[in-house]
Design an enzyme around this catalytic site. Structure first.
Site, PDB file in Angstrom:
ATOM      1  N   GLU A 246       4.114 110.233  45.602  1.00  0.00           N
ATOM      2  CA  GLU A 246       5.497 109.995  46.054  1.00  0.00           C
ATOM      3  C   GLU A 246       5.575 109.938  47.577  1.00  0.00           C
ATOM      4  O   GLU A 246       6.407 109.204  48.128  1.00  0.00           O
ATOM      5  CB  GLU A 246       6.438 111.058  45.492  1.00  0.00           C
ATOM      6  CG  GLU A 246       6.524 111.098  43.961  1.00  0.00           C
ATOM      7  CD  GLU A 246       6.801 109.741  43.319  1.00  0.00           C
ATOM      8  OE1 GLU A 246       7.440 108.889  43.952  1.00  0.00           O
ATOM      9  OE2 GLU A 246       6.343 109.528  42.177  1.00  0.00           O
TER      10      GLU A 246
ATOM     11  N   HIS B 257       5.054 106.386  48.544  1.00  0.00           N
ATOM     12  CA  HIS B 257       6.299 105.605  48.455  1.00  0.00           C
ATOM     13  C   HIS B 257       7.243 105.954  49.611  1.00  0.00           C
ATOM     14  O   HIS B 257       7.839 105.079  50.242  1.00  0.00           O
ATOM     15  CB  HIS B 257       7.017 105.909  47.136  1.00  0.00           C
ATOM     16  CG  HIS B 257       6.382 105.285  45.932  1.00  0.00           C
ATOM     17  ND1 HIS B 257       6.206 103.930  45.798  1.00  0.00           N
ATOM     18  CD2 HIS B 257       5.895 105.829  44.784  1.00  0.00           C
ATOM     19  CE1 HIS B 257       5.631 103.665  44.623  1.00  0.00           C
ATOM     20  NE2 HIS B 257       5.435 104.800  43.991  1.00  0.00           N
TER      21      HIS B 257
END
Lengths: 489, 489
Positions: free
Chosen positions: A255, A258
């Site tokens: 994550e 991202h």
């Protein structure tokens, strides 16, 4: 004020509203009191209606007709605004409503069918979803391939044929690698229990080590890890399980990939159409290169082993080489989201092949389960044991998300290209990673990929950064070298 | 669909958007990464523009003209929609923009002036704010009193003259009580340090004890305590200071009073104009009766003393009677927000008198400081020592909030009326409170006040619940009895 300025002002406000709507989703998964769900449904619907009306606002067409781009970046802004406006206005309102209604219903039916291991209960509504998405694709595609029109939502300027060519080249080498590795003995698995507070602490440490900017983000727990938001407010979630700390750590690093992409986009593009990651595939290339090529490397896991010893004491893995093997265990399994680097793309390619055929009409919904099970056994070497481990495992199709799956593997392909270029650009990469220092790698990615946001098309941004036309060979070479060495092939 | 239905559908969506905008404020104070502030400004402005456009939407006028209320509740909905629409459309857009711009500037100047103890630096911009608010008040008031038009925003159907009559009756008795109490020796003050994690734990326990519904709310820390949201998602914040646990506990109970009001409004009114607390004054009546008449009572503090002993061990206060005295200490001080029950209303009445005169034109801005200091010394018995303890202490006027202050004391007056009625309705109230059980009291308030939301006008809802025309005597009787006994008068 020129038409261009008016249009950009309007878009900036729309982007800001989009951020607000996105944060409602973050809040729902992290902070919302449970009893607020019904009211939250109305709040989300009200925001969606506002955003939809703005995306179809006829003034946008007028501004687009009159606007002149002041520079190449302005031209790229207009290109993206035009693309989004065409997308929003080409689909008849009745069809959009039918899709929203049917996918909401299909989601509930799918969840129940998966719990009941009952494929037949799901197929009728899936048939409706496929039919509606095919109609939508035809409305969007004009005379082109309907599947391409669906892919465009997630990976613009990329066709089903291009994806098929890449995937067809990957399958034989991945199947051969998978077969060879699974014949070898598995490394030692983790056992014991790992304190969840310490997992979260180390997880935040890893986020920082990968350059996540806590001044513009935060880490919370949620049922599913995700990254949310763009620009100055990009939040991630992770999860903890006392038996499986790697899930927490590698979800976090994924994550962060991202989130760092969104955080590092040029501030010039803040709250504009260029101010977001350009595509799902390029997004996934960042999350996967952070997670795998960097985070699961021998060098970085060596540093991480020391951190885990500090946090948890002796946890039963003897030394950094054994730890590296444990982190990179390849195991039999049915579930895409639990798959290792070797088998993950086989899962994705299976779904791409089936959904491509569903949308083209070459595969009937009633034949889906058989087609899934055949392909699975051919690629993985063992049969599916139950539907929840087979064609009912993923939520995507029930939500009408056709064209989304292949972006997961495109991301891995792109990550392979970027990693090859990165190793040349940062010759002492392994020495840095061995000290827990990712700044050479993440700095290079920020400079060559992330800061551009939506300025270039997906394949173009990868080609500019990696100096090659994106293709699967670098990824395959990397996987064969890494797992060949690990498993003594 | 009738015009009434269309209007209510539109309003429901507007209310949902209002909840979203409100939650952005909550997020900003509790969760937002610090670096996100500039982007958050744009997000808030975009939401404000959407809400403003909906409040002035010409379709509302058309629907209002055509709508027929199906029942008395529908008639009350129409009354509130009409009131809000008139309010939103009566003020010229230029004036509204000038107010927004000037108060934003004034807020920054005020903060600096307060830090510098420099009244003169603040007065020019305050003069601008007063002039603009007077213009706005004239636009709103038609031929009526401009100050009443400003009060209407916070306490509808209530006039400056009504408030002045109440406050004039209160001042002599409060000044006399203050003077008598401050001549007596002060009770023992708390000393020592109180663990902040335990403060938060006890704070959540107190919230539950006062009926706060955690299924539709949550408690977080913030710089300033507040309650946010309506209906199914009503969140509160509190703060901790190791030296002052009462600040945490009574802030929590106070905010629970506000939050419980919102949570207990009839679900039939969810996301409608009736689905919010009717006025600031009635809101404050709930927060203050929770905090003071209940939370600072001898009975409840007896239970709380035991809880604090459990949480913190021996903290140097000997027994529940001493604890009750400590909780209710009356002390000299300059700051409204730190004032005790006896002196709080003197602070508010001072501000009301001055702002009433500023808006009517009877007081010039350049004479404000002298007027403040004169009134303060007359009412409190000692002179103001510096502007940050005087006319620069509150944020309100810099933000243009004229007409807001008196609602604080109206809330106390209403709380006095409600408490008198409550004691008759729940004869064993003290026995319940002594066990930490507030359900008799909070249940009565939920049933008689809170559930009605915006259905009745402020004074009407208090009159219906208390069985009397709202006036200051019950509050004054309560204060004289309580502090007379505590201080041996």
């Amino acid at each position: 004020m020129t038409a261009f300025d008016d249009l950009m002002t309007f878009q900036r406000e729309t982007s800001a509203l989009g951020q607000v709507a996105g944060r409602l989703g973050w809040d729902q998964e992290t902070m919302m009191p449970k009893g607020a769900a019904p009211q939250r449904g109305e709040e989300k619907a009200a925001m969606a209606a506002i955003l939809h009306a703005r995306r179809c606002d006829p003034r946008v067409a007028e501004w687009l007709a009159a606007a002149e781009a002041p520079d190449p970046i302005g031209a790229a802004q207009l290109r993206e605004i035009r693309r989004a406006y065409d997308r929003a206005t080409k689909v008849p309102a009745d069809l959009a409503r039918a899709l929203a209604r049917t996918t909401t219903r299909a989601h509930g039916i799918w969840a129940q069918a998966r719990a009941d291991e009952d494929v037949a209960a799901f197929l009728p509504v899936l048939e409706e979803v496929v039919a509606l998405r095919r109609q939508e694709a035809q409305a969007l595609a004009d005379d082109g391939d309907p599947y391409d029109a669906l892919v465009e939502d997630y990976e613009r300027a990329t066709t089903g044929a291009q994806i098929a060519a890449i995937f067809d080249a990957m399958r034989p080498r991945l199947v051969a690698l998978r077969a060879a590795v699974l014949e070898r003995p598995a490394p030692k698995a983790l056992d014991g229990s790992f304190d969840e507070t310490r997992q979260m602490k180390l997880s935040r440490q890893l986020a920082r080590a990968f350059g996540y900017d806590m001044h513009h983000g935060r880490v919370d727990k949620a049922v599913h890890p995700f990254s949310s938001g763009s620009g100055m407010d990009v939040r991630i979630t992770t999860r903890t399980n006392p038996l499986d700390p790697f899930n927490c750590f590698y979800s976090t690093i994924h994550e962060v990939g991202h989130a760092a992409y969104e955080q590092n986009i040029s501030r010039d593009f803040l709250l504009t159409p260029l101010g977001r990651g350009v595509s799902m595939g390029v997004h996934e290339s960042q999350s996967r290169i952070y997670e795998n090529q960097l985070g699961r490397s021998r060098a970085f896991t060596g540093w991480m082993y020391g951190q885990m010893r500090e946090a948890f004491g002796d946890f039963g893995v003897e030394g950094p080489d054994a730890f590296y093997a444990t982190v990179n265990t390849v195991h039999r399994g049915y579930i895409r989201t639990e798959a290792d680097e070797v088998q993950y793309n086989l899962h994705v390619m299976l779904r791409f092949e089936l959904e491509h055929a569903l949308i083209s009409g070459d595969l009937a919904v009633c034949d889906l389960e058989a087609a899934w099970n055949d392909r699975f056994e051919a690629d993985f070497g063992y049969p599916v044991d139950k539907p929840s481990n087979g064609c009912l495992q993923d939520v995507h199709w029930s939500e009408g998300l056709f064209g989304y799956f292949p972006t997961y593997s495109l991301g891995n392909v792109y990550a392979g290209c970027l990693y090859q270029a990165l190793r040349h650009a940062v010759p002492d990469l392994e020495d840095q990673l061995a000290l827990g220092d990712t700044s050479g790698a993440t700095g290079w990615l920020a400079e060559n990929v992330q800061r551009h946001g939506g300025l270039y098309e997906p394949r173009e941004v990868i080609a500019r950064a990696s100096g090659m036309e994106p293709g699967p060979e670098p990824l395959l070479d990397y996987l064969e070298a890494k797992f060949g060495a690990l498993y003594g092939l």
